[in-house]
Write an enzyme that holds these catalytic residues in place. Structure first.
Site, PDB file in Angstrom:
ATOM      1  N   HIS A  49      36.776  54.964  18.956  1.00 11.77           N
ATOM      2  CA  HIS A  49      37.032  53.573  18.737  1.00 11.77           C
ATOM      3  C   HIS A  49      37.583  53.047  20.223  1.00 11.77           C
ATOM      4  O   HIS A  49      37.366  53.692  21.308  1.00 11.77           O
ATOM      5  CB  HIS A  49      37.660  53.283  17.593  1.00 11.77           C
ATOM      6  N   GLY A  64      32.891  56.542  26.450  1.00  5.76           N
ATOM      7  CA  GLY A  64      32.687  55.476  27.039  1.00  5.76           C
ATOM      8  C   GLY A  64      31.110  55.138  27.002  1.00  5.76           C
ATOM      9  O   GLY A  64      30.641  54.191  27.517  1.00  5.76           O
ATOM     10  N   PHE A  65      30.114  55.888  26.060  1.00  9.60           N
ATOM     11  CA  PHE A  65      28.918  55.780  26.055  1.00  9.60           C
ATOM     12  C   PHE A  65      28.553  55.498  24.684  1.00  9.60           C
ATOM     13  O   PHE A  65      29.069  56.311  23.857  1.00  9.60           O
ATOM     14  CB  PHE A  65      28.178  56.902  26.820  1.00  9.60           C
ATOM     15  N   HIS A 119      27.020  53.130  21.093  1.00 13.96           N
ATOM     16  CA  HIS A 119      27.636  52.045  20.207  1.00 13.96           C
ATOM     17  C   HIS A 119      27.005  51.827  19.136  1.00 13.96           C
ATOM     18  O   HIS A 119      25.722  52.067  19.013  1.00 13.96           O
ATOM     19  CB  HIS A 119      27.583  50.706  20.956  1.00 13.96           C
ATOM     20  N   ASP A 158      34.545  50.377  26.938  1.00 12.06           N
ATOM     21  CA  ASP A 158      35.491  51.048  27.328  1.00 12.06           C
ATOM     22  C   ASP A 158      35.344  52.080  28.823  1.00 12.06           C
ATOM     23  O   ASP A 158      36.230  52.373  29.522  1.00 12.06           O
ATOM     24  CB  ASP A 158      36.052  52.172  26.203  1.00 12.06           C
ATOM     25  N   ARG A 198      43.645  42.836  20.783  1.00 16.32           N
ATOM     26  CA  ARG A 198      42.837  42.666  19.799  1.00 16.32           C
ATOM     27  C   ARG A 198      43.427  42.262  18.558  1.00 16.32           C
ATOM     28  O   ARG A 198      43.068  41.789  17.654  1.00 16.32           O
ATOM     29  CB  ARG A 198      42.085  44.071  19.433  1.00 16.32           C
TER      30      ARG A 198
HETATM   31  N1  ACO Z   1      27.683  61.019  24.302  1.00 16.04           N
HETATM   32  C1  ACO Z   1      26.490  61.716  23.884  1.00 16.04           C
HETATM   33  N2  ACO Z   1      25.636  61.409  22.876  1.00 16.04           N
HETATM   34  C2  ACO Z   1      25.790  60.297  22.347  1.00 16.04           C
HETATM   35  C3  ACO Z   1      26.768  59.342  22.586  1.00 16.04           C
HETATM   36  C4  ACO Z   1      27.946  59.836  23.620  1.00 16.04           C
HETATM   37  N3  ACO Z   1      28.966  59.092  23.925  1.00 16.04           N
HETATM   38  N4  ACO Z   1      26.979  58.392  21.808  1.00 16.04           N
HETATM   39  C5  ACO Z   1      25.714  58.485  20.906  1.00 16.04           C
HETATM   40  N5  ACO Z   1      25.246  59.595  21.245  1.00 16.04           N
HETATM   41  C6  ACO Z   1      24.028  60.297  20.674  1.00 16.04           C
HETATM   42  C7  ACO Z   1      24.280  60.738  19.287  1.00 16.04           C
HETATM   43  O1  ACO Z   1      24.931  62.154  19.224  1.00 16.04           O
HETATM   44  C8  ACO Z   1      23.138  60.719  18.616  1.00 16.04           C
HETATM   45  O2  ACO Z   1      22.192  61.916  18.775  1.00 16.04           O
HETATM   46  P1  ACO Z   1      21.360  62.563  17.908  1.00 16.04           P
HETATM   47  O3  ACO Z   1      20.552  61.324  17.266  1.00 16.04           O
HETATM   48  O4  ACO Z   1      20.589  63.637  18.585  1.00 16.04           O
HETATM   49  O5  ACO Z   1      22.199  63.254  16.783  1.00 16.04           O
HETATM   50  C9  ACO Z   1      22.483  59.596  19.087  1.00 16.04           C
HETATM   51  O6  ACO Z   1      23.221  59.331  20.348  1.00 16.04           O
HETATM   52  C10 ACO Z   1      22.640  58.068  18.138  1.00 16.04           C
HETATM   53  O7  ACO Z   1      24.180  57.979  18.153  1.00 16.04           O
HETATM   54  P2  ACO Z   1      24.839  57.917  16.514  1.00 16.04           P
HETATM   55  O8  ACO Z   1      25.485  59.000  16.384  1.00 16.04           O
HETATM   56  O9  ACO Z   1      23.992  57.170  15.843  1.00 16.04           O
HETATM   57  O10 ACO Z   1      25.886  56.618  17.086  1.00 16.04           O
HETATM   58  P3  ACO Z   1      26.969  55.962  16.079  1.00 16.04           P
HETATM   59  O11 ACO Z   1      26.481  54.592  15.959  1.00 16.04           O
HETATM   60  O12 ACO Z   1      27.191  56.998  14.801  1.00 16.04           O
HETATM   61  O13 ACO Z   1      28.450  56.154  17.005  1.00 16.04           O
HETATM   62  C11 ACO Z   1      29.946  55.982  18.754  1.00 16.04           C
HETATM   63  C12 ACO Z   1      28.542  55.178  17.996  1.00 16.04           C
HETATM   64  C13 ACO Z   1      30.740  56.360  17.554  1.00 16.04           C
HETATM   65  C14 ACO Z   1      30.442  54.697  19.625  1.00 16.04           C
HETATM   66  C15 ACO Z   1      29.285  56.963  19.545  1.00 16.04           C
HETATM   67  O14 ACO Z   1      28.407  56.537  20.550  1.00 16.04           O
HETATM   68  C16 ACO Z   1      30.423  57.682  20.335  1.00 16.04           C
HETATM   69  O15 ACO Z   1      31.029  58.568  19.784  1.00 16.04           O
HETATM   70  N6  ACO Z   1      30.421  57.418  21.637  1.00 16.04           N
HETATM   71  C17 ACO Z   1      31.460  58.054  22.494  1.00 16.04           C
HETATM   72  C18 ACO Z   1      33.009  57.405  22.042  1.00 16.04           C
HETATM   73  C19 ACO Z   1      33.256  55.956  22.603  1.00 16.04           C
HETATM   74  O16 ACO Z   1      32.830  55.587  23.626  1.00 16.04           O
HETATM   75  N7  ACO Z   1      33.761  55.066  21.612  1.00 16.04           N
HETATM   76  C20 ACO Z   1      34.001  53.504  22.051  1.00 16.04           C
HETATM   77  C21 ACO Z   1      33.056  52.661  21.156  1.00 16.04           C
HETATM   78  S1  ACO Z   1      33.107  50.898  21.680  1.00 16.04           S
HETATM   79  C22 ACO Z   1      34.730  50.558  21.170  1.00 16.04           C
HETATM   80  O17 ACO Z   1      35.497  50.981  20.591  1.00 16.04           O
HETATM   81  C23 ACO Z   1      35.382  49.362  22.102  1.00 16.04           C
END
Ligand code: ACO
Length: 374
Positions: free
Chosen positions: A224, A260-261, A263, A314, A339
């Site tokens: 987050h 940072g990637f 959502h 982010d 926030r």
């Molecule tokens: N890097 C690499 N792969 C990723 C990333 C990432 N940042 N984000 C998603 N993926 C992949 C997942 O591993 C998944 O792959 P799979 O289908 O082979 O298992 C696929 O993309 C789909 O992702 P989900 O797991 O469905 O994404 P979810 O909605 O559960 O999670 C989250 C969203 C937690 C933000 C995730 O993208 C992540 O961990 N990102 C990195 C942390 C981050 O940047 N958080 C900031 C959020 S925004 C904020 O708070 C302002």
């Protein structure tokens, strides 16, 4: 409703938990509105104080309302000697998110309205938190570096004062504007994890300080709000644009997350990213250091090409805050300073039409059995 919905939505993916009139996240058009106004228009044309007023009151303020709001916020910035003393007792290596979580909890002990959960009391408490959170963040950060606190300056805007209490100086107007824009973009975002935490705490009848303390704990996580710090650690580790593509390949090989990637809601791009990227680019120009934005550009292009994953807010916020002169551990506390506006709006909304938030779980443990003979 007495029926049990048996389908499990892990992470509550796609679950609509309640109605809300605070903001609308529209992934199909990559857009976000606060109380009906597009966030990029608010960022470009309004101040953070106007947006805070909008989130709490549903309408933008007129000139007199804004002046009153600014005056109220500016006159509530000081923290007590008791809180300064508590902050000085924090371990110097405490993470600033843990420090601000503890300070907000302490502010609850001091607040004359703590236990009063009526809407007028919640609004008074929200204003005091908005005003005092930067003072507490700055005091804790400076104490951790062996520096004396800087008294807030009521003649400064919210954004100017943040620089003043943290760094002891106010930078050029274009830097303050970029910071103000980031505060507006971070202010509110529907039922994200920390806001939902705040609403869950509120749904039990608990008070604003409890809800905000819990929300800060939720925001700290790297999935987050903690991601803005993780982004800058990542860019620092990569070191130079030439190394970015290779570094990323290594992450892909290990199936590791790239901070940072991605959502939960936006799958085709985060509505806030273009505006924040533009202001981060401006910061790079002002500082004369293109390295971080160049690395960011390569990472974003590669992530899109190889994984079809877009950056979230982010991603540009991390380098922008670094270029503004903030230490990395302050990035997520800045998110808190912004926030608090969205959290308080949701706490007020939840309280106005409350029902205890209490989902079910499907039991997967041992079958019912007899106690061993004893
Ligand atoms: N890097 C690499 N792969 C990723 C990333 C990432 N940042 N984000 C998603 N993926 C992949 C997942 O591993 C998944 O792959 P799979 O289908 O082979 O298992 C696929 O993309 C789909 O992702 P989900 O797991 O469905 O994404 P979810 O909605 O559960 O999670 C989250 C969203 C937690 C933000 C995730 O993208 C992540 O961990 N990102 C990195 C942390 C981050 O940047 N958080 C900031 C959020 S925004 C904020 O708070 C302002």
């Amino acid at each position: 409703m007495s029926e049990n919905l048996n389908e499990i939505r892990k992470g509550l993916v796609g679950v609509v938990a309640d109605v809300s009139a605070v903001s609308k996240v529209m992934p199909e058009t990559n857009s976000l509105t606060y109380r009906g106004y597009a966030v990029q228009d608010l960022a470009e044309h309004c101040s953070f104080e106007e947006v805070a007023y909008l989130l709490w009151n549903g309408e933008l303020p007129d000139a007199a309302q804004l002046a009153d709001f600014r005056k109220e916020e500016a006159s509530n910035r000081a923290i007590t000697p008791a809180l300064h003393q508590v902050i000085r007792a924090f371990p110097h290596d405490a993470h600033p998110m843990d420090a601000i979580r503890t300070a907000v909890s302490f502010l609850g002990l001091e607040d004359p309205d703590t236990a009063d959960t009526s809407e007028p009391a919640t609004r008074r408490k929200a204003m005091r938190l908005l005003a005092r959170i930067p003072t507490a963040i700055a005091a804790a950060h400076r104490a951790s570096k062996g520096q004396a606190p800087v008294d807030p300056d009521p003649s400064l805007s919210f954004a100017e004062n943040f620089f003043h209490v943290v760094l002891g100086k106010v930078p050029a107007p274009e830097v303050v504007k970029a910071f103000d824009v980031s505060l507006i973009l971070y202010a509110e975002h529907g039922f994200n994890a920390s806001t939902f935490t705040a609403r869950t705490v509120t749904s039990t009848g608990a008070d604003l300080h409890g809800a905000v303390t819990a929300a800060i704990a939720a925001l700290k996580g790297p999935l987050h709000g903690g991601a803005n710090e993780a982004v800058m650690h990542m860019l620092t580790e990569i070191g130079s644009p030439e190394k970015a593509a290779d570094w990323l390949r290594g992450r892909f090989d290990h199936k590791a997350l790239v901070m940072g990637f991605g959502h939960r809601v936006y799958k085709n791009g985060d509505s806030r990213v273009p505006t924040m990227t533009r202001y981060a680019e401006k910061m790079a120009e002002v500082v004369g250091d293109r390295r971080w934005m160049e690395m960011s550009r390569i990472l974003a292009a590669e992530m899109l090409e190889k994984k079809n994953i877009h950056p979230n807010l982010d991603f540009p916020a991390g380098p922008a805050y670094h270029l503004m002169g903030f230490d990395i551990p302050l990035f997520t506390p800045i998110f808190v300073a912004s926030r608090i506006t969205g959290w308080a709006a949701h706490v007020i909304e939840q309280s106005a039409d409350n029902r205890l938030i209490r989902p079910l779980s499907q039991y997967t443990g041992a079958a019912q059995r007899e106690l061993p003979h004893r």
